[in-house]
Design an enzyme around this catalytic site. Sequence first.
Site, PDB file in Angstrom:
ATOM      1  N   THR A   1      -3.185   2.836  -5.975  1.00  0.00           N
ATOM      2  CA  THR A   1      -3.230   4.679  -7.037  1.00  0.00           C
ATOM      3  C   THR A   1      -2.048   4.732  -7.209  1.00  0.00           C
ATOM      4  O   THR A   1      -2.171   5.544  -8.708  1.00  0.00           O
ATOM      5  CB  THR A   1      -3.561   5.437  -5.225  1.00  0.00           C
ATOM      6  N   CYS A   2      -1.038   4.971  -6.884  1.00  0.00           N
ATOM      7  CA  CYS A   2       0.398   5.331  -7.284  1.00  0.00           C
ATOM      8  C   CYS A   2       0.847   4.906  -8.808  1.00  0.00           C
ATOM      9  O   CYS A   2       1.274   5.129 -10.286  1.00  0.00           O
ATOM     10  CB  CYS A   2       1.799   4.726  -6.289  1.00  0.00           C
ATOM     11  N   SER A   3       0.084   3.708  -9.466  1.00  0.00           N
ATOM     12  CA  SER A   3       0.365   3.038 -10.105  1.00  0.00           C
ATOM     13  C   SER A   3      -0.445   3.190 -11.067  1.00  0.00           C
ATOM     14  O   SER A   3      -0.124   3.097 -12.866  1.00  0.00           O
ATOM     15  CB  SER A   3       0.971   0.753 -10.347  1.00  0.00           C
TER      16      SER A   3
END
Length: 182
Positions: free
Chosen positions: A55-57
């Site tokens: 999700t972060c990337s």
Amino acid sequence: MKAGVSLPNVTFKTRVRDESIEGPNPFRWENKTTADYFAGKRVVLFSLPGAFTPTCSTYQLPGFENGFADFQAQGVDAIYCMSVNDSFVMNKWAEAQNLENVDVIPDGSGEFTRKMGMLVAKDNLGFGQRSWRYAAVVNNGVVEAWFEEPGLEDNHGDDPYGVSSPETVLTWLKEQGAQSAA
């Protein structure tokens, strides 16, 4: 929730490029403080469970990176991405993401995150202690607006995402700008 709260004063252990250092790793240690990042600026800070995670990337970091001009237009001077990862990991992640607009802050020991009340156990994923996902608009070291994902708890089974998204933060900034203009 945390609006009006001053950020905790901590020292971050960073690695910065130094052209005077020869060899394949031209970096040196540099201590940076909360004031170095936040004093005299209006910034967006977002924190997430870990560098290189899906999700972060895929969503959160690229959204802030690609939307930087929109944030600037709303009076934001800088955007910082923080994670409870060391400087080596954060620098490699920034490189892998081709970051030009978002700066990364390594909170390797989790001290800042703990003092913000956002340190959680992620042992269920083999991560250890990490940050709960949140974003904040910070003006001169004081939280102006707070965007925390629901369900803050140790070993949460999900990774909620939406409240701290770039779109949510930008919408809030635009609404504040419209109110100020009225």
